[in-house]
Design an enzyme around this catalytic site. Sequence first.
Site, PDB file in Angstrom:
ATOM      1  N   ALA A  46      40.001  29.245  59.847  1.00 36.93           N
ATOM      2  CA  ALA A  46      39.278  28.089  59.312  1.00 36.93           C
ATOM      3  C   ALA A  46      40.003  26.790  59.651  1.00 36.93           C
ATOM      4  O   ALA A  46      39.377  25.791  60.013  1.00 36.93           O
ATOM      5  CB  ALA A  46      39.106  28.223  57.804  1.00 36.93           C
ATOM      6  N   GLU A  47      41.331  26.791  59.514  1.00 40.72           N
ATOM      7  CA  GLU A  47      42.152  25.667  59.954  1.00 40.72           C
ATOM      8  C   GLU A  47      43.461  26.183  60.519  1.00 40.72           C
ATOM      9  O   GLU A  47      43.908  27.288  60.198  1.00 40.72           O
ATOM     10  CB  GLU A  47      42.467  24.690  58.805  1.00 40.72           C
ATOM     11  CG  GLU A  47      41.370  23.714  58.471  1.00 40.72           C
ATOM     12  CD  GLU A  47      40.634  24.076  57.197  1.00 40.72           C
ATOM     13  OE1 GLU A  47      39.596  23.455  56.917  1.00 40.72           O
ATOM     14  OE2 GLU A  47      41.082  25.004  56.504  1.00 40.72           O
ATOM     15  N   SER A  48      44.069  25.361  61.362  1.00 40.85           N
ATOM     16  CA  SER A  48      45.427  25.571  61.837  1.00 40.85           C
ATOM     17  C   SER A  48      46.204  24.282  61.600  1.00 40.85           C
ATOM     18  O   SER A  48      45.642  23.186  61.647  1.00 40.85           O
ATOM     19  CB  SER A  48      45.450  25.928  63.323  1.00 40.85           C
ATOM     20  OG  SER A  48      44.838  27.182  63.556  1.00 40.85           O
ATOM     21  N   PHE A  66      43.620  21.096  62.087  1.00 43.07           N
ATOM     22  CA  PHE A  66      42.450  21.238  62.944  1.00 43.07           C
ATOM     23  C   PHE A  66      41.614  22.433  62.499  1.00 43.07           C
ATOM     24  O   PHE A  66      42.159  23.516  62.243  1.00 43.07           O
ATOM     25  CB  PHE A  66      42.858  21.456  64.407  1.00 43.07           C
ATOM     26  CG  PHE A  66      43.466  20.254  65.066  1.00 43.07           C
ATOM     27  CD1 PHE A  66      42.705  19.454  65.913  1.00 43.07           C
ATOM     28  CD2 PHE A  66      44.790  19.925  64.842  1.00 43.07           C
ATOM     29  CE1 PHE A  66      43.269  18.348  66.533  1.00 43.07           C
ATOM     30  CE2 PHE A  66      45.362  18.820  65.457  1.00 43.07           C
ATOM     31  CZ  PHE A  66      44.602  18.023  66.294  1.00 43.07           C
ATOM     32  N   HIS A  77      44.200  24.597  51.715  1.00 40.99           N
ATOM     33  CA  HIS A  77      45.080  25.742  51.968  1.00 40.99           C
ATOM     34  C   HIS A  77      46.075  25.458  53.094  1.00 40.99           C
ATOM     35  O   HIS A  77      47.207  25.961  53.044  1.00 40.99           O
ATOM     36  CB  HIS A  77      44.250  27.029  52.178  1.00 40.99           C
ATOM     37  CG  HIS A  77      43.786  27.303  53.556  1.00 40.99           C
ATOM     38  ND1 HIS A  77      42.626  26.780  54.083  1.00 40.99           N
ATOM     39  CD2 HIS A  77      44.326  28.071  54.547  1.00 40.99           C
ATOM     40  CE1 HIS A  77      42.472  27.206  55.321  1.00 40.99           C
ATOM     41  NE2 HIS A  77      43.482  27.989  55.634  1.00 40.99           N
TER      42      HIS A  77
END
Length: 309
Positions: A46-48, A66, A77
């Site tokens: 979902a994100e990095s 991102f 998170h």
Amino acid sequence: MQPVPFYIVDVFANAPYKGNQLAVFLPPEDLTTHQMQQMAQEIGFAESSFILSWQASTQGFACRFFTVEYEVPFAGHPTLGTAYVLQQFVLQKPVPELSLHLKVGQIPVTFTYSHDTPDFLLMRQINPVFGKEVPQEELAQLIGLPQESLHPSFPVQEVSTGLPFLLIPLQKLEDIQRLKLQPDQLFAFLQHHGLYKTQRPDGLSVALYFFCPQTYSADHQVNARMLALENGQVIEDAATGSANGCFLAYLLKHRYFGEGPLDLLVEQGYELKRDSTIKLQGSLAAEEQYDLQVGGQVQLIAKGEWYAH
């Protein structure tokens, strides 16, 4: 080619393989925005998160987040997961608090420990911005449920603490379970209400956060699901710290649980088989000043080296 150290953690997870997955990279200074976006797309979470400075400034550790589609100014998170990695692998010593310097500003994260390992992290989010309300009948049509499924006493309303969400009060767990959204219908809905990224100064599409007071676990007070439009598809998040900060502000503003401070547990991710537990603590002071704290546990899953191209 210099390899980039990276870590995979599960956030808002009381055990491994629960909660929301996050990749945290410690890149060299010359890694470009395009490379970061490609790496986020490749890993597909979902994100990095990318830690830009290994030394804290007066504003904290500079980081960028991102999704697989674009950079976001804040995410919940990733904030907790990045703080965990910084404490464990950069600072390598217990600290009571550290701050991340993000596009929305400084976000402090506090720690409690068990044998020098963080067992709980809590972040303070910025003051919320309350946006437009959407007619309940239009929302009911979008999700294919009768209007009676929505709580008649509380609005469908946009809220942001750095990322915007449409807060949607449902009445029963069975309504949460029956949610289905088609990408073309969600796209048309977002465009009609000015909630799509190309229509907004922040360049962000508004995601949908559904909640109800019925839960799978008797220890929790709220069940929630977060659905969003990304790359032409409807995606679901296992645990959404940014949305839960907005949700906490919504609860306080509309007195969903009555007057006074709140301390409660939200469950999310059950439909994805990635059960998540999110702790909310907050209060509303005079002059619309909100204290919004969102927390949970972080589990280390893996570490390795990434070869950026």
